[in-house]
Motif scaffolding. Structure first.
Motif, mmCIF file in Angstrom:
data_model
loop_
_atom_site.group_PDB
_atom_site.id
_atom_site.type_symbol
_atom_site.label_atom_id
_atom_site.label_comp_id
_atom_site.label_asym_id
_atom_site.label_seq_id
_atom_site.Cartn_x
_atom_site.Cartn_y
_atom_site.Cartn_z
ATOM 1 N N HIS A 1 0.807 -1.221 0.000
ATOM 2 C CA HIS A 1 0.000 0.000 0.000
ATOM 3 C C HIS A 1 0.843 1.275 0.000
ATOM 4 N N ASP A 2 2.177 1.115 -0.101
ATOM 5 C CA ASP A 2 3.066 2.282 0.019
ATOM 6 C C ASP A 2 2.767 3.352 -1.036
ATOM 7 N N GLU A 3 2.564 2.911 -2.288
ATOM 8 C CA GLU A 3 2.340 3.883 -3.377
ATOM 9 C C GLU A 3 1.065 4.690 -3.173
ATOM 10 N N GLN A 4 0.104 4.121 -2.409
ATOM 11 C CA GLN A 4 -1.171 4.819 -2.204
ATOM 12 C C GLN A 4 -1.111 5.779 -1.014
ATOM 13 N N GLY A 5 0.006 5.740 -0.260
ATOM 14 C CA GLY A 5 0.164 6.632 0.884
ATOM 15 C C GLY A 5 -0.765 6.314 2.045
ATOM 16 N N ILE A 6 -1.208 5.051 2.144
ATOM 17 C CA ILE A 6 -2.157 4.708 3.223
ATOM 18 C C ILE A 6 -1.560 3.681 4.192
ATOM 19 N N THR A 7 -0.253 3.436 4.045
ATOM 20 C CA THR A 7 0.394 2.401 4.853
ATOM 21 C C THR A 7 0.249 2.690 6.353
ATOM 22 N N GLU A 8 0.452 3.950 6.738
ATOM 23 C CA GLU A 8 0.421 4.273 8.174
ATOM 24 C C GLU A 8 -0.968 3.987 8.762
ATOM 25 N N ARG A 9 -2.012 4.364 8.016
ATOM 26 C CA ARG A 9 -3.378 4.124 8.512
ATOM 27 C C ARG A 9 -3.654 2.619 8.604
ATOM 28 N N LEU A 10 -3.250 1.876 7.575
ATOM 29 C CA LEU A 10 -3.529 0.436 7.558
ATOM 30 C C LEU A 10 -2.728 -0.318 8.622
ATOM 31 N N SER A 11 -1.579 0.255 8.989
ATOM 32 C CA SER A 11 -0.731 -0.449 9.960
ATOM 33 C C SER A 11 -1.424 -0.596 11.317
ATOM 34 N N LYS A 12 -2.505 0.160 11.524
ATOM 35 C CA LYS A 12 -3.268 0.031 12.792
ATOM 36 C C LYS A 12 -4.134 -1.229 12.775
ATOM 37 N N PHE A 13 -4.400 -1.757 11.562
ATOM 38 C CA PHE A 13 -5.320 -2.911 11.460
ATOM 39 C C PHE A 13 -4.663 -4.181 10.942
ATOM 40 N N TRP A 14 -3.522 -4.044 10.271
ATOM 41 C CA TRP A 14 -3.044 -5.214 9.534
ATOM 42 C C TRP A 14 -2.505 -6.305 10.454
ATOM 43 N N MET A 15 -2.424 -7.513 9.909
ATOM 44 C CA MET A 15 -1.840 -8.626 10.655
ATOM 45 C C MET A 15 -0.320 -8.514 10.515
ATOM 46 N N PRO A 16 0.407 -8.585 11.666
ATOM 47 C CA PRO A 16 1.867 -8.505 11.548
ATOM 48 C C PRO A 16 2.405 -9.630 10.662
ATOM 49 N N LEU A 17 3.424 -9.304 9.880
ATOM 50 C CA LEU A 17 3.940 -10.254 8.883
ATOM 51 C C LEU A 17 4.431 -11.558 9.525
ATOM 52 N N ASP A 18 5.075 -11.472 10.684
ATOM 53 C CA ASP A 18 5.579 -12.691 11.348
ATOM 54 C C ASP A 18 4.436 -13.644 11.686
ATOM 55 N N GLU A 19 3.384 -13.070 12.288
ATOM 56 C CA GLU A 19 2.218 -13.889 12.678
ATOM 57 C C GLU A 19 1.578 -14.512 11.426
ATOM 58 N N TYR A 20 1.439 -13.693 10.382
ATOM 59 C CA TYR A 20 0.826 -14.176 9.147
ATOM 60 C C TYR A 20 1.657 -15.299 8.519
#
Ligand SMILES: NC(=O)c1ccc[n+]([C@@H]2O[C@H](COP(=O)([O-])OP(=O)(O)OC[C@H]3O[C@@H](n4cnc5c(N)ncnc54)[C@H](OP(=O)(O)O)[C@@H]3O)[C@@H](O)[C@H]2O)c1
Length: 257
Positions: A201-220
Protein backbone atom coordinates in the motif's frame (compact mmCIF):
# COMPACT_ATOMS: atom_id res chain seq x y z
CA UNK A 1 -15.12 -29.71 -0.95
CA UNK A 2 -12.38 -31.68 -2.73
CA UNK A 3 -11.47 -35.16 -1.61
CA UNK A 4 -7.85 -34.63 -2.71
CA UNK A 5 -5.19 -36.08 -0.37
CA UNK A 6 -3.22 -33.16 1.11
CA UNK A 7 0.46 -33.00 0.12
CA UNK A 8 2.79 -30.94 2.32
CA UNK A 9 5.16 -28.30 0.97
CA UNK A 10 7.79 -30.32 2.90
CA UNK A 11 7.78 -32.62 -0.14
CA UNK A 12 9.02 -29.82 -2.42
CA UNK A 13 12.66 -29.95 -3.51
CA UNK A 14 12.92 -26.58 -5.27
CA UNK A 15 10.54 -23.68 -4.73
CA UNK A 16 10.35 -20.59 -6.93
CA UNK A 17 8.76 -17.57 -5.25
CA UNK A 18 7.78 -14.86 -7.75
CA UNK A 19 7.46 -11.53 -5.94
CA UNK A 20 9.95 -12.42 -3.20
CA UNK A 21 11.71 -9.07 -2.80
CA UNK A 22 9.33 -7.80 -0.09
CA UNK A 23 6.35 -8.53 2.11
CA UNK A 24 4.57 -11.87 2.05
CA UNK A 25 6.61 -13.42 -0.79
CA UNK A 26 9.93 -12.58 0.87
CA UNK A 27 8.77 -13.87 4.27
CA UNK A 28 7.50 -17.15 2.77
CA UNK A 29 10.68 -17.62 0.70
CA UNK A 30 12.82 -17.28 3.84
CA UNK A 31 10.53 -19.50 5.95
CA UNK A 32 10.50 -22.23 3.26
CA UNK A 33 14.30 -22.10 2.99
CA UNK A 34 14.42 -22.96 6.70
CA UNK A 35 12.22 -26.07 6.45
CA UNK A 36 13.83 -29.29 7.74
CA UNK A 37 13.56 -30.65 4.16
CA UNK A 38 16.05 -27.90 3.05
CA UNK A 39 14.54 -27.14 -0.36
CA UNK A 40 16.34 -24.90 -2.82
CA UNK A 41 14.48 -21.58 -2.85
CA UNK A 42 14.64 -19.22 -5.83
CA UNK A 43 13.53 -15.67 -5.07
CA UNK A 44 12.32 -13.65 -8.07
CA UNK A 45 11.44 -9.99 -8.52
CA UNK A 46 12.65 -6.80 -10.14
CA UNK A 47 14.61 -5.03 -7.40
CA UNK A 48 18.25 -6.09 -7.65
CA UNK A 49 19.33 -4.71 -4.26
CA UNK A 50 16.65 -6.83 -2.57
CA UNK A 51 17.71 -9.89 -4.56
CA UNK A 52 21.33 -9.37 -3.49
CA UNK A 53 20.23 -9.25 0.14
CA UNK A 54 18.43 -12.60 -0.33
CA UNK A 55 21.48 -14.09 -2.05
CA UNK A 56 23.43 -13.27 1.11
CA UNK A 57 20.88 -15.42 2.97
CA UNK A 58 21.72 -18.34 0.65
CA UNK A 59 18.67 -18.10 -1.58
CA UNK A 60 19.01 -18.46 -5.32
CA UNK A 61 17.71 -15.42 -7.18
CA UNK A 62 16.17 -14.47 -10.49
CA UNK A 63 15.70 -10.94 -11.77
CA UNK A 64 12.22 -11.03 -13.27
CA UNK A 65 9.60 -8.55 -14.39
CA UNK A 66 6.34 -10.45 -14.86
CA UNK A 67 5.16 -7.86 -17.40
CA UNK A 68 7.97 -8.82 -19.79
CA UNK A 69 6.65 -9.91 -23.21
CA UNK A 70 5.37 -13.49 -23.36
CA UNK A 71 8.17 -14.77 -25.60
CA UNK A 72 10.89 -13.57 -23.20
CA UNK A 73 8.91 -14.84 -20.22
CA UNK A 74 8.66 -18.30 -21.84
CA UNK A 75 12.41 -18.32 -22.51
CA UNK A 76 13.06 -17.34 -18.89
CA UNK A 77 10.86 -20.15 -17.57
CA UNK A 78 12.42 -22.69 -19.96
CA UNK A 79 15.98 -21.77 -18.92
CA UNK A 80 15.00 -21.83 -15.25
CA UNK A 81 13.62 -25.37 -15.61
CA UNK A 82 16.77 -26.40 -17.52
CA UNK A 83 18.94 -24.98 -14.71
CA UNK A 84 16.77 -26.41 -11.90
CA UNK A 85 15.18 -29.63 -13.26
CA UNK A 86 14.06 -30.46 -9.71
CA UNK A 87 11.91 -27.26 -9.59
CA UNK A 88 8.58 -28.53 -8.30
CA UNK A 89 6.80 -25.57 -6.69
CA UNK A 90 5.87 -22.07 -7.77
CA UNK A 91 4.43 -19.48 -5.40
CA UNK A 92 2.96 -16.55 -7.32
CA UNK A 93 3.19 -13.62 -4.91
CA UNK A 94 3.79 -10.73 -7.31
CA UNK A 95 1.02 -8.18 -7.04
CA UNK A 96 0.20 -4.48 -7.15
CA UNK A 97 -2.70 -2.41 -5.87
CA UNK A 98 -4.12 0.98 -6.87
CA UNK A 99 -7.12 2.96 -5.69
CA UNK A 100 -9.51 4.10 -8.43
CA UNK A 101 -12.49 6.42 -8.10
CA UNK A 102 -14.82 5.81 -11.03
CA UNK A 103 -16.90 8.88 -10.08
CA UNK A 104 -13.83 10.89 -11.11
CA UNK A 105 -11.10 10.54 -13.74
CA UNK A 106 -9.66 7.04 -13.85
CA UNK A 107 -6.18 6.23 -15.15
CA UNK A 108 -6.96 3.33 -17.46
CA UNK A 109 -3.26 2.55 -17.85
CA UNK A 110 -3.17 1.69 -14.15
CA UNK A 111 -6.40 -0.34 -14.44
CA UNK A 112 -4.89 -2.42 -17.24
CA UNK A 113 -1.51 -2.78 -15.49
CA UNK A 114 -3.20 -4.00 -12.30
CA UNK A 115 -5.15 -6.68 -14.19
CA UNK A 116 -2.02 -7.64 -16.12
CA UNK A 117 0.28 -8.07 -13.10
CA UNK A 118 -2.31 -9.60 -10.75
CA UNK A 119 -4.10 -11.89 -13.19
CA UNK A 120 -2.83 -12.24 -16.77
CA UNK A 121 0.86 -12.50 -15.88
CA UNK A 122 0.10 -15.06 -13.15
CA UNK A 123 -2.03 -17.18 -15.49
CA UNK A 124 0.67 -16.93 -18.20
CA UNK A 125 3.42 -17.99 -15.80
CA UNK A 126 1.38 -20.91 -14.51
CA UNK A 127 0.75 -22.14 -18.04
CA UNK A 128 4.49 -21.96 -18.80
CA UNK A 129 5.35 -24.36 -15.92
CA UNK A 130 2.64 -26.93 -16.64
CA UNK A 131 4.46 -29.13 -19.15
CA UNK A 132 7.38 -29.48 -16.70
CA UNK A 133 5.04 -30.28 -13.80
CA UNK A 134 3.14 -32.83 -15.91
CA UNK A 135 6.45 -34.59 -16.63
CA UNK A 136 7.15 -34.75 -12.88
CA UNK A 137 3.61 -36.03 -12.36
CA UNK A 138 4.11 -38.79 -14.96
CA UNK A 139 7.18 -39.88 -12.94
CA UNK A 140 5.01 -40.07 -9.83
CA UNK A 141 6.45 -36.86 -8.34
CA UNK A 142 4.32 -34.15 -6.70
CA UNK A 143 4.47 -30.49 -7.65
CA UNK A 144 2.78 -27.34 -6.37
CA UNK A 145 1.13 -24.34 -8.02
CA UNK A 146 0.41 -21.74 -5.33
CA UNK A 147 -1.18 -18.44 -6.38
CA UNK A 148 -1.69 -15.74 -3.76
CA UNK A 149 -5.17 -14.28 -4.10
CA UNK A 150 -6.80 -12.11 -1.40
CA UNK A 151 -9.74 -11.89 0.98
CA UNK A 152 -10.75 -9.01 -1.32
CA UNK A 153 -11.27 -11.60 -4.06
CA UNK A 154 -14.14 -12.92 -1.91
CA UNK A 155 -15.57 -9.64 -0.67
CA UNK A 156 -14.43 -6.54 -2.61
CA UNK A 157 -13.24 -3.24 -1.15
CA UNK A 158 -14.83 -0.45 -3.27
CA UNK A 159 -11.79 1.86 -3.10
CA UNK A 160 -9.62 -0.89 -4.66
CA UNK A 161 -12.37 -2.27 -6.91
CA UNK A 162 -10.13 -3.29 -9.82
CA UNK A 163 -7.61 -4.98 -7.50
CA UNK A 164 -10.50 -6.87 -5.85
CA UNK A 165 -11.77 -7.92 -9.30
CA UNK A 166 -8.29 -9.09 -10.36
CA UNK A 167 -8.09 -11.29 -7.25
CA UNK A 168 -11.64 -12.62 -7.75
CA UNK A 169 -10.59 -13.61 -11.28
CA UNK A 170 -7.48 -15.35 -9.96
CA UNK A 171 -9.55 -17.17 -7.30
CA UNK A 172 -11.97 -18.41 -9.94
CA UNK A 173 -9.16 -19.54 -12.24
CA UNK A 174 -7.36 -21.30 -9.37
CA UNK A 175 -10.52 -23.15 -8.33
CA UNK A 176 -11.05 -24.53 -11.83
CA UNK A 177 -7.35 -25.28 -12.30
CA UNK A 178 -7.42 -27.48 -9.18
CA UNK A 179 -10.30 -29.41 -10.72
CA UNK A 180 -8.48 -29.83 -14.06
CA UNK A 181 -5.42 -31.30 -12.29
CA UNK A 182 -7.22 -33.48 -9.76
CA UNK A 183 -6.12 -36.72 -11.43
CA UNK A 184 -2.44 -35.62 -11.55
CA UNK A 185 0.24 -35.12 -8.90
CA UNK A 186 0.02 -31.35 -9.39
CA UNK A 187 -1.29 -29.74 -6.21
CA UNK A 188 -3.04 -26.39 -6.60
CA UNK A 189 -3.07 -24.51 -3.30
CA UNK A 190 -4.52 -21.02 -2.84
CA UNK A 191 -3.10 -18.58 -0.30
CA UNK A 192 -5.80 -16.08 0.71
CA UNK A 193 -4.29 -13.30 2.86
CA UNK A 194 -6.18 -10.71 4.89
CA UNK A 195 -4.70 -7.22 5.31
CA UNK A 196 -1.05 -7.99 6.14
CA UNK A 197 1.97 -5.81 6.94
CA UNK A 198 3.82 -5.27 3.63
CA UNK A 199 4.82 -2.64 1.07
CA UNK A 200 1.70 -3.22 -1.06
CA UNK A 201 0.00 0.00 0.00
CA UNK A 202 3.07 2.28 0.02
CA UNK A 203 2.34 3.88 -3.38
CA UNK A 204 -1.17 4.82 -2.20
CA UNK A 205 0.16 6.63 0.88
CA UNK A 206 -2.16 4.71 3.22
CA UNK A 207 0.39 2.40 4.85
CA UNK A 208 0.42 4.27 8.17
CA UNK A 209 -3.38 4.12 8.51
CA UNK A 210 -3.53 0.44 7.56
CA UNK A 211 -0.73 -0.45 9.96
CA UNK A 212 -3.27 0.03 12.79
CA UNK A 213 -5.32 -2.91 11.46
CA UNK A 214 -3.04 -5.21 9.53
CA UNK A 215 -1.84 -8.63 10.66
CA UNK A 216 1.87 -8.51 11.55
CA UNK A 217 3.94 -10.25 8.88
CA UNK A 218 5.58 -12.69 11.35
CA UNK A 219 2.22 -13.89 12.68
CA UNK A 220 0.83 -14.18 9.15
CA UNK A 221 3.85 -16.12 7.90
CA UNK A 222 3.64 -18.61 10.80
CA UNK A 223 -0.05 -19.26 10.08
CA UNK A 224 0.48 -19.62 6.32
CA UNK A 225 3.45 -21.96 6.77
CA UNK A 226 1.23 -24.18 8.95
CA UNK A 227 -1.27 -24.45 6.08
CA UNK A 228 1.45 -25.09 3.49
CA UNK A 229 2.98 -27.79 5.66
CA UNK A 230 -0.41 -29.44 6.22
CA UNK A 231 -1.03 -29.38 2.48
CA UNK A 232 -4.24 -27.36 2.78
CA UNK A 233 -5.86 -26.51 -0.55
CA UNK A 234 -7.00 -23.10 0.79
CA UNK A 235 -4.80 -21.21 3.22
CA UNK A 236 -6.66 -18.22 4.62
CA UNK A 237 -5.97 -16.18 7.77
CA UNK A 238 -7.63 -13.49 9.88
CA UNK A 239 -10.58 -11.73 8.27
CA UNK A 240 -9.94 -13.56 4.98
CA UNK A 241 -10.43 -16.86 6.84
CA UNK A 242 -13.71 -15.64 8.35
CA UNK A 243 -15.02 -14.51 4.96
CA UNK A 244 -13.70 -17.65 3.23
CA UNK A 245 -15.57 -19.88 5.69
CA UNK A 246 -18.76 -17.91 5.04
CA UNK A 247 -18.44 -18.22 1.25
CA UNK A 248 -16.80 -21.65 1.13
CA UNK A 249 -19.54 -23.03 -1.13
CA UNK A 250 -18.27 -20.69 -3.87
CA UNK A 251 -15.37 -23.08 -4.33
CA UNK A 252 -17.73 -25.53 -5.98
CA UNK A 253 -17.48 -25.90 -9.74
CA UNK A 254 -19.81 -27.14 -12.45
CA UNK A 255 -19.08 -30.78 -13.30
CA UNK A 256 -16.57 -31.35 -16.13
CA UNK A 257 -17.79 -33.44 -19.11
N1 LIG B 1 -0.42 -7.26 2.16
C1 LIG B 1 -1.73 -7.44 2.07
O1 LIG B 1 -2.51 -6.85 2.80
C2 LIG B 1 -2.27 -8.43 1.07
C3 LIG B 1 -3.58 -8.89 1.24
C4 LIG B 1 -4.10 -9.80 0.33
C5 LIG B 1 -3.31 -10.26 -0.72
N2 LIG B 1 -2.04 -9.78 -0.87
C6 LIG B 1 -1.26 -10.28 -2.01
O2 LIG B 1 -0.05 -10.85 -1.53
C7 LIG B 1 0.93 -10.79 -2.56
C8 LIG B 1 2.20 -10.19 -1.96
O3 LIG B 1 1.97 -8.81 -1.70
P1 LIG B 1 2.62 -8.03 -0.46
O4 LIG B 1 1.51 -7.58 0.38
O5 LIG B 1 3.70 -8.82 0.13
O6 LIG B 1 3.15 -6.71 -1.23
P2 LIG B 1 4.61 -6.16 -1.49
O7 LIG B 1 5.40 -6.10 -0.25
O8 LIG B 1 4.37 -4.89 -2.24
O9 LIG B 1 5.25 -7.26 -2.47
C9 LIG B 1 4.86 -7.36 -3.82
C10 LIG B 1 5.88 -8.18 -4.57
O10 LIG B 1 5.45 -8.22 -5.93
C11 LIG B 1 6.57 -7.99 -6.75
N3 LIG B 1 6.16 -7.40 -8.02
C12 LIG B 1 5.35 -6.34 -8.26
N4 LIG B 1 5.30 -6.07 -9.58
C13 LIG B 1 6.12 -6.98 -10.18
C14 LIG B 1 6.52 -7.20 -11.52
N5 LIG B 1 6.08 -6.43 -12.54
N6 LIG B 1 7.37 -8.22 -11.79
C15 LIG B 1 7.84 -9.00 -10.79
N7 LIG B 1 7.51 -8.84 -9.49
C16 LIG B 1 6.67 -7.83 -9.20
C17 LIG B 1 7.44 -7.01 -5.94
O11 LIG B 1 8.79 -7.14 -6.36
P3 LIG B 1 9.62 -6.05 -7.22
O12 LIG B 1 9.01 -4.70 -6.95
O13 LIG B 1 11.04 -6.19 -6.75
O14 LIG B 1 9.46 -6.51 -8.63
C18 LIG B 1 7.27 -7.58 -4.54
O15 LIG B 1 8.21 -8.60 -4.31
C19 LIG B 1 0.33 -9.93 -3.68
O16 LIG B 1 -0.19 -10.77 -4.68
C20 LIG B 1 -0.82 -9.21 -2.98
O17 LIG B 1 -1.83 -8.85 -3.88
C21 LIG B 1 -1.49 -8.89 0.00
Amino acid sequence: MESIVPVSIDKAKCVLVIGATSGIGRALALAISELPSCPTVIAAGRRQDRLKELEAKNLETLELDVTTDLETLTETVDSLVAKYPQLDAVILASGIQYQHDFTKDVDLNLVVKEIYVNYLAVVSLISMFISHFLKLSADGLPSFIIPITSGLGLMPAPQVLNYSASKAALRSFTTSLRKQFESTNINVMEIIPPLVESELHDEQGITERLSKFWMPLDEYTRKTMEGLRKGDSHIAAGMAETVYKRFEALDQVYPMN
